[in-house]
Design a protein around this motif. Structure first.
Motif, mmCIF file in Angstrom:
data_model
loop_
_atom_site.group_PDB
_atom_site.id
_atom_site.type_symbol
_atom_site.label_atom_id
_atom_site.label_comp_id
_atom_site.label_asym_id
_atom_site.label_seq_id
_atom_site.Cartn_x
_atom_site.Cartn_y
_atom_site.Cartn_z
ATOM 1 N N ASP A 33 0.941 -1.202 0.020
ATOM 2 C CA ASP A 33 0.017 0.108 -0.027
ATOM 3 C C ASP A 33 0.746 1.328 -0.165
ATOM 4 O O ASP A 33 1.909 1.236 0.651
ATOM 5 C CB ASP A 33 -0.720 0.045 1.225
ATOM 6 C CG ASP A 33 -1.898 -1.206 1.326
ATOM 7 O OD1 ASP A 33 -2.299 -1.668 0.137
ATOM 8 O OD2 ASP A 33 -2.108 -1.639 2.470
ATOM 9 N N LEU A 34 0.369 2.423 -0.690
ATOM 10 C CA LEU A 34 0.994 3.492 -0.726
ATOM 11 C C LEU A 34 0.643 4.107 0.704
ATOM 12 O O LEU A 34 -0.334 4.028 1.144
ATOM 13 C CB LEU A 34 0.471 4.448 -1.740
ATOM 14 C CG LEU A 34 0.971 4.402 -3.168
ATOM 15 C CD1 LEU A 34 0.281 5.147 -4.062
ATOM 16 C CD2 LEU A 34 2.622 4.303 -3.313
ATOM 17 N N ILE A 35 1.847 4.820 1.330
ATOM 18 C CA ILE A 35 1.620 5.315 2.508
ATOM 19 C C ILE A 35 2.128 6.696 2.876
ATOM 20 O O ILE A 35 2.571 7.317 1.946
ATOM 21 C CB ILE A 35 2.497 4.319 3.524
ATOM 22 C CG1 ILE A 35 3.874 4.203 2.971
ATOM 23 C CG2 ILE A 35 1.757 2.885 3.789
ATOM 24 C CD1 ILE A 35 4.744 4.921 3.725
ATOM 25 N N LYS A 36 1.624 7.384 4.101
ATOM 26 C CA LYS A 36 2.180 8.637 4.326
ATOM 27 C C LYS A 36 3.471 8.410 5.103
ATOM 28 O O LYS A 36 3.849 7.392 5.807
ATOM 29 C CB LYS A 36 1.296 9.498 5.087
ATOM 30 C CG LYS A 36 -0.209 9.414 4.402
ATOM 31 C CD LYS A 36 -1.196 10.436 5.430
ATOM 32 C CE LYS A 36 -2.266 10.687 4.420
ATOM 33 N NZ LYS A 36 -3.489 11.459 5.382
ATOM 34 N N PRO A 37 4.300 9.441 5.377
ATOM 35 C CA PRO A 37 5.446 9.471 6.213
ATOM 36 C C PRO A 37 5.142 9.043 7.476
ATOM 37 O O PRO A 37 5.975 8.420 8.214
ATOM 38 C CB PRO A 37 6.011 10.832 5.870
ATOM 39 C CG PRO A 37 5.496 11.427 4.956
ATOM 40 C CD PRO A 37 4.249 10.883 4.662
ATOM 41 N N SER A 38 3.921 9.497 8.070
ATOM 42 C CA SER A 38 3.714 9.374 9.484
ATOM 43 C C SER A 38 3.378 7.776 9.740
ATOM 44 O O SER A 38 3.058 7.547 10.906
ATOM 45 C CB SER A 38 2.727 10.190 10.005
ATOM 46 O OG SER A 38 1.569 9.979 9.442
ATOM 47 N N ARG A 39 3.155 6.994 8.763
ATOM 48 C CA ARG A 39 2.638 5.571 9.048
ATOM 49 C C ARG A 39 3.538 4.592 9.929
ATOM 50 O O ARG A 39 4.748 4.886 9.872
ATOM 51 C CB ARG A 39 2.635 4.841 7.505
ATOM 52 C CG ARG A 39 2.456 3.442 7.833
ATOM 53 C CD ARG A 39 1.114 2.907 8.077
ATOM 54 N NE ARG A 39 0.601 1.619 7.244
ATOM 55 C CZ ARG A 39 1.194 0.310 7.759
ATOM 56 N NH1 ARG A 39 2.190 0.249 8.578
ATOM 57 N NH2 ARG A 39 0.647 -0.563 7.106
ATOM 58 N N GLU A 40 2.695 4.411 10.877
ATOM 59 C CA GLU A 40 3.752 3.297 11.869
ATOM 60 C C GLU A 40 4.098 1.891 11.282
ATOM 61 O O GLU A 40 3.116 1.383 10.551
ATOM 62 C CB GLU A 40 2.784 3.038 13.311
ATOM 63 C CG GLU A 40 2.694 4.337 13.844
ATOM 64 C CD GLU A 40 3.910 4.896 14.589
ATOM 65 O OE1 GLU A 40 4.745 4.079 15.167
ATOM 66 O OE2 GLU A 40 4.179 6.304 14.828
ATOM 67 N N ILE A 41 5.278 1.561 11.644
ATOM 68 C CA ILE A 41 5.680 0.064 11.153
ATOM 69 C C ILE A 41 5.956 -0.613 12.280
ATOM 70 O O ILE A 41 6.291 -0.294 13.329
ATOM 71 C CB ILE A 41 6.962 0.179 10.200
ATOM 72 C CG1 ILE A 41 8.094 0.840 10.866
ATOM 73 C CG2 ILE A 41 6.557 1.060 8.929
ATOM 74 C CD1 ILE A 41 9.260 0.626 10.469
ATOM 75 N N TYR A 42 5.892 -2.026 12.207
ATOM 76 C CA TYR A 42 5.982 -3.034 12.909
ATOM 77 C C TYR A 42 6.614 -4.204 12.475
ATOM 78 O O TYR A 42 6.898 -4.362 11.184
ATOM 79 C CB TYR A 42 4.581 -3.369 13.453
ATOM 80 C CG TYR A 42 3.589 -2.522 13.969
ATOM 81 C CD1 TYR A 42 3.699 -1.858 15.094
ATOM 82 C CD2 TYR A 42 2.531 -1.861 13.076
ATOM 83 C CE1 TYR A 42 3.130 -0.994 15.510
ATOM 84 C CE2 TYR A 42 1.829 -0.833 13.466
ATOM 85 C CZ TYR A 42 1.964 -0.206 14.855
ATOM 86 O OH TYR A 42 1.320 0.713 15.030
ATOM 87 N N PRO A 43 7.419 -4.920 13.151
ATOM 88 C CA PRO A 43 7.956 -6.166 12.937
ATOM 89 C C PRO A 43 7.372 -7.005 12.035
ATOM 90 O O PRO A 43 5.940 -7.064 11.975
ATOM 91 C CB PRO A 43 8.605 -6.846 14.255
ATOM 92 C CG PRO A 43 8.209 -5.678 15.306
ATOM 93 C CD PRO A 43 7.194 -4.683 14.805
ATOM 94 N N MET A 44 7.986 -7.411 10.890
ATOM 95 C CA MET A 44 7.481 -8.318 9.872
ATOM 96 C C MET A 44 6.582 -7.626 8.887
ATOM 97 O O MET A 44 6.067 -8.221 7.888
ATOM 98 C CB MET A 44 6.272 -9.475 10.527
ATOM 99 C CG MET A 44 7.084 -10.486 11.420
ATOM 100 S SD MET A 44 8.830 -10.847 10.673
ATOM 101 C CE MET A 44 8.512 -11.912 9.619
ATOM 102 N N ASP A 45 6.680 -6.081 8.888
ATOM 103 C CA ASP A 45 6.015 -5.302 7.746
ATOM 104 C C ASP A 45 7.106 -5.489 6.377
ATOM 105 O O ASP A 45 8.236 -5.749 6.736
ATOM 106 C CB ASP A 45 6.024 -3.927 7.814
ATOM 107 C CG ASP A 45 4.510 -3.726 8.832
ATOM 108 O OD1 ASP A 45 3.568 -4.649 8.780
ATOM 109 O OD2 ASP A 45 4.318 -2.712 9.583
ATOM 110 N N LYS A 46 6.467 -5.424 5.269
ATOM 111 C CA LYS A 46 7.148 -5.622 4.020
ATOM 112 C C LYS A 46 7.196 -4.088 3.559
ATOM 113 O O LYS A 46 6.164 -3.406 3.408
ATOM 114 C CB LYS A 46 6.662 -6.520 3.128
ATOM 115 C CG LYS A 46 7.057 -8.051 3.386
ATOM 116 C CD LYS A 46 6.552 -8.846 2.265
ATOM 117 C CE LYS A 46 6.677 -10.426 2.465
ATOM 118 N NZ LYS A 46 6.388 -11.432 1.642
ATOM 119 N N ILE A 47 8.554 -3.675 3.230
ATOM 120 C CA ILE A 47 8.580 -2.310 2.805
ATOM 121 C C ILE A 47 9.266 -2.300 1.513
ATOM 122 O O ILE A 47 10.174 -3.255 1.262
ATOM 123 C CB ILE A 47 9.341 -1.341 3.868
ATOM 124 C CG1 ILE A 47 8.854 -1.262 5.086
ATOM 125 C CG2 ILE A 47 9.675 -0.115 3.321
ATOM 126 C CD1 ILE A 47 9.718 -0.565 6.225
#
Length: 133
Positions: A33-47
């Motif tokens: 998904d396209l995201i905003k800079p403020s999007r929180e990330i968590y372990p196991m997220d694919k970037i």
């Protein structure tokens, strides 16, 4: 942790503002998904990061407290970029060298002076030839 801060911490971008700009331009995706800079990330997220015409793929393993040294980057992310993408980067380097050699293209100031001197010398010879006739 914010995605722009994470990418800055693991040294994908030199400054946090460049990472923020990349997010706003749509060059960063989290889980597709396209995201905003403020999007929180968590372990196991694919970037997915689009940088220098290459799509880098990485998996978040953990979030660092602050910017880390280059040797410690692998603790916080797993790089799953396809080898074809990295080979494409090598091809881009070679193609740039092939198409434009250093020193060709637009003349330098010294080249311009040499060209001007050559034109002035040829004009002097032509004017002296016409005066003799």
């Amino acid at each position: 942790m914010r995605v722009d801060k994470y990418l800055w911490c693991i040294r994908y971008f030199k400054t946090r503002s460049i990472a923020t700009k990349a997010c706003k331009e749509g060059k960063i995706r989290v889980n597709g998904d396209l995201i905003k800079p403020s999007r929180e990330i968590y372990p196991m997220d694919k970037i997915s990061v689009r940088k220098n015409q290459i799509n880098y793929e990485l998996v978040v393993l953990d979030t660092p407290d602050s910017r880390i040294g280059a040797k410690l980057v692998d603790i916080y992310r797993k790089d799953i970029t396809p080898t074809e993408a990295l080979q494409k980067l090598d091809l881009l380097k070679y193609s740039k060298d092939y198409y434009r050699k250093k020193g060709t293209g637009r003349p330098t100031k010294k080249d311009r002076r040499d060209i001007d001197d050559w034109f002035i010398d040829t004009d002097d010879h032509q004017s002296s030839d016409s005066e003799e006739e």
